[in-house]
Structure formats: structure tokens, C-alpha cells
Design an enzyme around this catalytic site. Structure first.
Site, PDB file in Angstrom:
ATOM      1  N   HIS A  16      17.321 -14.098  30.537  1.00  0.00           N
ATOM      2  CA  HIS A  16      16.420 -14.961  29.771  1.00  0.00           C
ATOM      3  C   HIS A  16      16.238 -16.243  30.562  1.00  0.00           C
ATOM      4  O   HIS A  16      17.172 -16.704  31.222  1.00  0.00           O
ATOM      5  CB  HIS A  16      17.020 -15.301  28.398  1.00  0.00           C
ATOM      6  CG  HIS A  16      16.290 -16.431  27.721  1.00  0.00           C
ATOM      7  ND1 HIS A  16      15.144 -16.229  27.002  1.00  0.00           N
ATOM      8  CD2 HIS A  16      16.500 -17.773  27.726  1.00  0.00           C
ATOM      9  CE1 HIS A  16      14.696 -17.403  26.569  1.00  0.00           C
ATOM     10  NE2 HIS A  16      15.497 -18.360  26.995  1.00  0.00           N
TER      11      HIS A  16
ATOM     12  N   THR B  48       8.550 -10.130  31.431  1.00  0.00           N
ATOM     13  CA  THR B  48       9.495  -9.785  30.360  1.00  0.00           C
ATOM     14  C   THR B  48       9.771  -8.287  30.319  1.00  0.00           C
ATOM     15  O   THR B  48      10.915  -7.864  30.152  1.00  0.00           O
ATOM     16  CB  THR B  48       8.916 -10.228  28.998  1.00  0.00           C
ATOM     17  OG1 THR B  48       8.608 -11.623  29.072  1.00  0.00           O
ATOM     18  CG2 THR B  48       9.897  -9.993  27.871  1.00  0.00           C
TER      19      THR B  48
ATOM     20  N   ARG C  98      11.370 -18.457  36.300  1.00  0.00           N
ATOM     21  CA  ARG C  98      10.508 -17.415  35.725  1.00  0.00           C
ATOM     22  C   ARG C  98       9.936 -16.516  36.815  1.00  0.00           C
ATOM     23  O   ARG C  98       9.784 -15.310  36.615  1.00  0.00           O
ATOM     24  CB  ARG C  98       9.420 -18.047  34.860  1.00  0.00           C
ATOM     25  CG  ARG C  98      10.022 -18.674  33.596  1.00  0.00           C
ATOM     26  CD  ARG C  98       8.992 -19.295  32.688  1.00  0.00           C
ATOM     27  NE  ARG C  98       8.206 -18.284  31.984  1.00  0.00           N
ATOM     28  CZ  ARG C  98       8.622 -17.608  30.917  1.00  0.00           C
ATOM     29  NH1 ARG C  98       9.844 -17.794  30.443  1.00  0.00           N
ATOM     30  NH2 ARG C  98       7.834 -16.747  30.331  1.00  0.00           N
TER      31      ARG C  98
ATOM     32  N   TYR D 215      17.288 -17.550  19.110  1.00  0.00           N
ATOM     33  CA  TYR D 215      15.976 -16.888  19.116  1.00  0.00           C
ATOM     34  C   TYR D 215      15.193 -17.136  17.819  1.00  0.00           C
ATOM     35  O   TYR D 215      14.323 -16.339  17.473  1.00  0.00           O
ATOM     36  CB  TYR D 215      16.154 -15.387  19.338  1.00  0.00           C
ATOM     37  CG  TYR D 215      16.412 -15.001  20.789  1.00  0.00           C
ATOM     38  CD1 TYR D 215      15.486 -15.289  21.785  1.00  0.00           C
ATOM     39  CD2 TYR D 215      17.570 -14.314  21.150  1.00  0.00           C
ATOM     40  CE1 TYR D 215      15.708 -14.915  23.109  1.00  0.00           C
ATOM     41  CE2 TYR D 215      17.800 -13.935  22.473  1.00  0.00           C
ATOM     42  CZ  TYR D 215      16.853 -14.239  23.445  1.00  0.00           C
ATOM     43  OH  TYR D 215      17.070 -13.876  24.754  1.00  0.00           O
TER      44      TYR D 215
ATOM     45  N   ARG E 271      14.243  -8.726  37.129  1.00  0.00           N
ATOM     46  CA  ARG E 271      14.017  -7.679  36.115  1.00  0.00           C
ATOM     47  C   ARG E 271      13.603  -6.355  36.753  1.00  0.00           C
ATOM     48  O   ARG E 271      14.025  -5.289  36.309  1.00  0.00           O
ATOM     49  CB  ARG E 271      13.011  -8.163  35.076  1.00  0.00           C
ATOM     50  CG  ARG E 271      13.675  -9.141  34.081  1.00  0.00           C
ATOM     51  CD  ARG E 271      12.663  -9.892  33.283  1.00  0.00           C
ATOM     52  NE  ARG E 271      13.252 -10.687  32.205  1.00  0.00           N
ATOM     53  CZ  ARG E 271      12.630 -11.723  31.640  1.00  0.00           C
ATOM     54  NH1 ARG E 271      11.422 -12.091  32.064  1.00  0.00           N
ATOM     55  NH2 ARG E 271      13.219 -12.392  30.661  1.00  0.00           N
TER      56      ARG E 271
ATOM     57  N   PHE F 278      10.508  -7.239  16.742  1.00  0.00           N
ATOM     58  CA  PHE F 278      11.616  -6.884  17.632  1.00  0.00           C
ATOM     59  C   PHE F 278      12.854  -7.744  17.411  1.00  0.00           C
ATOM     60  O   PHE F 278      13.856  -7.587  18.117  1.00  0.00           O
ATOM     61  CB  PHE F 278      11.169  -6.964  19.090  1.00  0.00           C
ATOM     62  CG  PHE F 278      10.630  -8.316  19.528  1.00  0.00           C
ATOM     63  CD1 PHE F 278      11.480  -9.348  19.859  1.00  0.00           C
ATOM     64  CD2 PHE F 278       9.262  -8.533  19.619  1.00  0.00           C
ATOM     65  CE1 PHE F 278      11.001 -10.584  20.269  1.00  0.00           C
ATOM     66  CE2 PHE F 278       8.766  -9.772  20.026  1.00  0.00           C
ATOM     67  CZ  PHE F 278       9.637 -10.800  20.346  1.00  0.00           C
TER      68      PHE F 278
HETATM   69  P1  CMP Z   1      13.602 -13.272  26.319  1.00  0.00           P
HETATM   70  O1  CMP Z   1      12.983 -14.020  27.450  1.00  0.00           O
HETATM   71  O2  CMP Z   1      15.077 -13.360  26.204  1.00  0.00           O
HETATM   72  O3  CMP Z   1      12.939 -13.775  24.947  1.00  0.00           O
HETATM   73  C1  CMP Z   1      12.818 -12.941  23.818  1.00  0.00           C
HETATM   74  C2  CMP Z   1      13.194 -11.528  24.097  1.00  0.00           C
HETATM   75  O4  CMP Z   1      12.746 -10.581  23.164  1.00  0.00           O
HETATM   76  C3  CMP Z   1      12.581 -11.068  25.398  1.00  0.00           C
HETATM   77  O5  CMP Z   1      13.216 -11.727  26.487  1.00  0.00           O
HETATM   78  C4  CMP Z   1      12.771  -9.567  25.317  1.00  0.00           C
HETATM   79  O6  CMP Z   1      14.046  -9.161  25.796  1.00  0.00           O
HETATM   80  C5  CMP Z   1      12.732  -9.299  23.805  1.00  0.00           C
HETATM   81  N1  CMP Z   1      11.551  -8.545  23.377  1.00  0.00           N
HETATM   82  C6  CMP Z   1      11.555  -7.312  22.841  1.00  0.00           C
HETATM   83  N2  CMP Z   1      10.324  -6.911  22.553  1.00  0.00           N
HETATM   84  C7  CMP Z   1       9.493  -7.901  22.942  1.00  0.00           C
HETATM   85  C8  CMP Z   1       8.068  -8.074  22.920  1.00  0.00           C
HETATM   86  N3  CMP Z   1       7.239  -7.154  22.426  1.00  0.00           N
HETATM   87  N4  CMP Z   1       7.557  -9.234  23.414  1.00  0.00           N
HETATM   88  C9  CMP Z   1       8.366 -10.212  23.894  1.00  0.00           C
HETATM   89  N5  CMP Z   1       9.722 -10.096  23.929  1.00  0.00           N
HETATM   90  C10 CMP Z   1      10.271  -8.954  23.470  1.00  0.00           C
END
Ligand code: CMP
Length: 140
Positions: free
Chosen positions: A116, A92, A86, A50, A103, A58
Site C-alpha cells: 500500500h 493497484t 506509487r 481503510y 506489484r 471490497f
Molecule cells: P490499497 O492501496 O491498499 O488501498 C485499498 C485496497 O483495496 C487496494 O490497495 C486493494 O488491495 C483493495 N481493493 C480490492 N478491490 C479493489 C477495487 N475494486 N478497487 C480498489 N481497491 C481494491
């Protein structure tokens, strides 16, 4: 085009014992699992994966969550695999995810959001290579 995308079933969904239900959704959408492994990520692995989010507020919570239990990591292959995955995942934030998406059905919060999936061809290539050396991907 036929694409590959990196998918992670996150600790919340592994703990809920829904790996199989999520795999069924991939299969029913025509996405083929061409590599897979379960792993307990180290902090360094989660932070590296990440890294693009390193400066985001976050980031620490995200890494804490991703190392909180085992994850299931897979490469999905198929026509428009990145967009298809997706669509299956939904937004998300599970509160904003369409009905019937992974989700909406399995996630609890924006951090514990079940899955993810890579967001573009370039990131998919980087993310697949991060977890799977080429010799461990079994495409025809
Ligand atoms: P993911 O697709 O795994 O990519 C980054 C992750 O950060 C996302 O899913 C969320 O689980 C987490 N996350 C937490 N807060 C935020 C936010 N404000 N915007 C985007 N992702 C977030």
C-alpha cells in the site's frame, strides 16, 4: 518537494519473505526509511486505516486480508516520495501493473497486491500519523 509517504508491505509479501527486496527498491529510488515497525493489525486498526473504503463492496475482503498475517509498515521520505512510491508499486490491480513494478513482480491479486502507498499529501499525513506518533519518525 521533500515528502513523506506511508507504505505497508502487506501479509502476502511478508509471507513471501520479500521485505528486503522491496526495501532495496525504495532505497535505489532515493527513498529513505525514516520509521518502520512490523505489526499484526487488529480488525479495528485495519478498519480504521481503510475507513474511506468502508462503503465499498471490497471492504470486508480487504480487512480480512490485512489481518491475515503480519505487515511491515514504514514511512518513506524523499523528493516527490508519494508519486515515486506509487511508480515503484505499479497499478493497484497487479494484472494491470507495468513490468518491473513491485506489484507486477510480487502481487497475486487486487487484494493480495503486496503493498500500500499513500495517494496524496493530505492522505499521507493522516496515514503516517495513524501508525507513527511524531516522536517515532527519524528524519534528519
Ligand atoms: P490499497 O492501496 O491498499 O488501498 C485499498 C485496497 O483495496 C487496494 O490497495 C486493494 O488491495 C483493495 N481493493 C480490492 N478491490 C479493489 C477495487 N475494486 N478497487 C480498489 N481497491 C481494491
Amino acid at each position: 518537494a521533500i515528502e513523506r509517504t506511508l507504505s505497508i508491505i502487506k501479509p502476502d509479501a511478508v509471507a513471501k519473505n520479500v521485505i528486503g527486496q522491496i526495501y532495496t527498491r525504495f532505497e535505489n529510488a532515493g527513498l529513505k526509511v525514516v520509521a518502520a515497525r512490523m505489526a499484526q493489525l487488529s480488525r479495528a486498526e485495519a478498519e480504521g486505516f481503510y475507513a474511506v473504503h468502508r462503503e465499498r463492496p471490497f471492504f470486508k475482503d480487504l480487512v480480512d486480508f490485512m489481518v491475515s498475517g503480519p505487515v511491515m509498515i514504514q514511512v518513506l521520505e524523499g523528493e516527490s516520495a508519494i508519486a515515486k512510491n506509487r511508480e515503484l508499486m505499479g497499478a493497484t490491480d497487479p494484472k494491470k501493473a507495468d513490468k518491473g513494478t513491485i506489484r507486477a513482480d510480487f502481487a497475486d491479486s487486487i487484494d493480495a497486491n503486496a503493498v500500500h502507498g499513500s495517494d496524496a499529501v493530505e492522505t499521507a499525513n493522516v496515514e503516517v500519523a495513524y501508525f507513527f506518533p511524531a516522536l517515532n519518525v527519524y528524519s534528519r
